[in-house]
Design an enzyme around this catalytic site. Structure first.
Site: not given
Ligand code: NAP
Length: 338
Positions: A13-14, A59-60, A81, A84, A128, A150, A180, A185
């Protein structure tokens, strides 16, 4: 000179909103996605930007792979960004979460350090981190008390970001972003699960849905505005940590009620605890059922963020609050289910 941004987690999403923002600011955007047989770029497609981004497989867990990419891309800014990021999944997969969400940060910081210490680095931290802390609202000085694998992994990433700043003088900043949401989402997250389910109930495709704890309160903002805060953090004179939030908290119960109100339905709650249900006031049909399977092993009841440092130092302020955010998401899900 044209800036280049490298965004890990470009499929998120972000990632999609940030890429869109940076393209509008005339950046060259390179997006890292994980090597799956069938990567999904639907969010980039939805914003119409897939073809404007260079996509590279990452590959992270492999610092060498990340170093090669950073050397070749030569980014001005790196936004980490990828994670997991699903809390429930982290309880079932704590080691994987620790590796990707925690160690992955160090792998990327190492790649930056070995390539060019002038690269500006953003780490996606989270509310979190505060978890069970009893101080409200939470700001950059509030003690952390993470209570999921997490959040613990994110805490490690938070401190490694600060450690690389202090040890190697890298411009490494981190945003402590509160929840957010947006029409982009993931469906596995509670807010979008609800807007999608209520839209499907409205179109007759679904009778009811199950939900976890109705009374947890979260500070929910609009993702499109939050990525602006990330960018602003990398444009300042010195790296730092910033809370990005709305300073309002609402319960899951209120989220559900507001969604149903949008489709012209009032939900009446009956019973208590795991036996609680939500009925349509007019038809009497049960639309919502509490299901303990969706409770977290360790829960905290409230997050609310004080973003005054971001307002003061970055000039960042949220515009879209609770009711407006739900309206945006419901409108999108109703359209998808037409
Ligand atoms: P999200 O939609 O859950 O996406 C997570 C991203 O990480 C996806 O692009 C996913 O790829 C990738 N990913 C997961 N495992 C991976 C791996 N092994 N190697 C490479 N990429 C991998 O995240 P989001 O909600 O947009 O949030 C973006 C960031 O902000 C995340 O780090 C999240 O923890 C953090 N965050 C989010 C929120 C929120 O409310 N949204 C709040 C605070 C912090 P795939 O598409 O392949 O699964």
């Amino acid at each position: 000179m044209k800036k280049t941004a490298f965004i890990t987690g470009i499929t998120s999403q972000d990632g999609a909103y940030l890429a869109h923002l940076l393209l509008n600011k005339d950046y060259t955007v390179v997006g890292g996605f994980r090597g799956l047989s069938n990567p999904v770029f639907s969010r980039l497609d939805e914003l119409g930007i897939t073809n404007k981004i260079r996509l590279v497989e990452i590959d992270l867990l492999d610092s060498g792979n990340l170093t090669t990419i950073i050397k070749e891309v030569k980014p001005t800014e790196v936004y980490n960004l990828a994670a997991q990021s699903f809390v429930s999944h982290s309880f079932r997969n704590p080691v994987l979460t620790g590796n990707v969400t925690g160690i992955g940060v160090t792998n990327l910081l190492e790649a930056v350090r070995m390539t060019d210490k002038g690269i500006r680095f953003y780490q996606a931290s989270t509310s979190e981190l505060f978890g069970k802390t009893q101080q409200f609202p939470q700001n950059e000085e509030t003690p952390f008390y993470p209570c999921s694998p997490y959040a613990v992994a994110k805490l490690y990433g938070y401190w490694m970001t600060i450690n690389y700043r202090e040890s190697y003088n890298i411009f490494a900043s981190t945003g402590i972003l509160f929840n957010h949401e947006s029409p982009l989402r993931g469906i596995e997250f509670v807010t979008r699960k609800i807007t999608d389910a209520v839209a499907r109930i409205h179109s007759g495709k679904l009778d009811s849905f199950d939900i976890g704890n109705l009374d947890v309160k979260r500070d929910w903002g609009y993702a499109k505005e939050y990525v602006e805060g990330m960018w602003k953090m990398l444009q300042t004179d010195k790296p730092d940590a910033y809370v990005i939030a709305t300073n309002e908290a609402h319960s899951v119960r209120e989220w559900i009620e507001t969604c149903f109100n949008i489709i012209g339905t009032t939900i009446i709650w009956e019973g208590s605890g795991v036996n609680e249900t939500g009925r349509d006031e007019k038809t009497g049909q049960v639309r919502v059922k509490v299901n303990p399977d969706f409770f977290r092993p360790a829960e905290f009841n409230l997050t609310i963020g004080d973003y005054s440092k971001a307002r003061r130092e970055l000039g960042w302020e949220p515009e879209t609050k609770f009711a407006k955010l739900i309206e945006i998401m419901m409108r999108a899900d109703l359209k998808r289910n037409e």
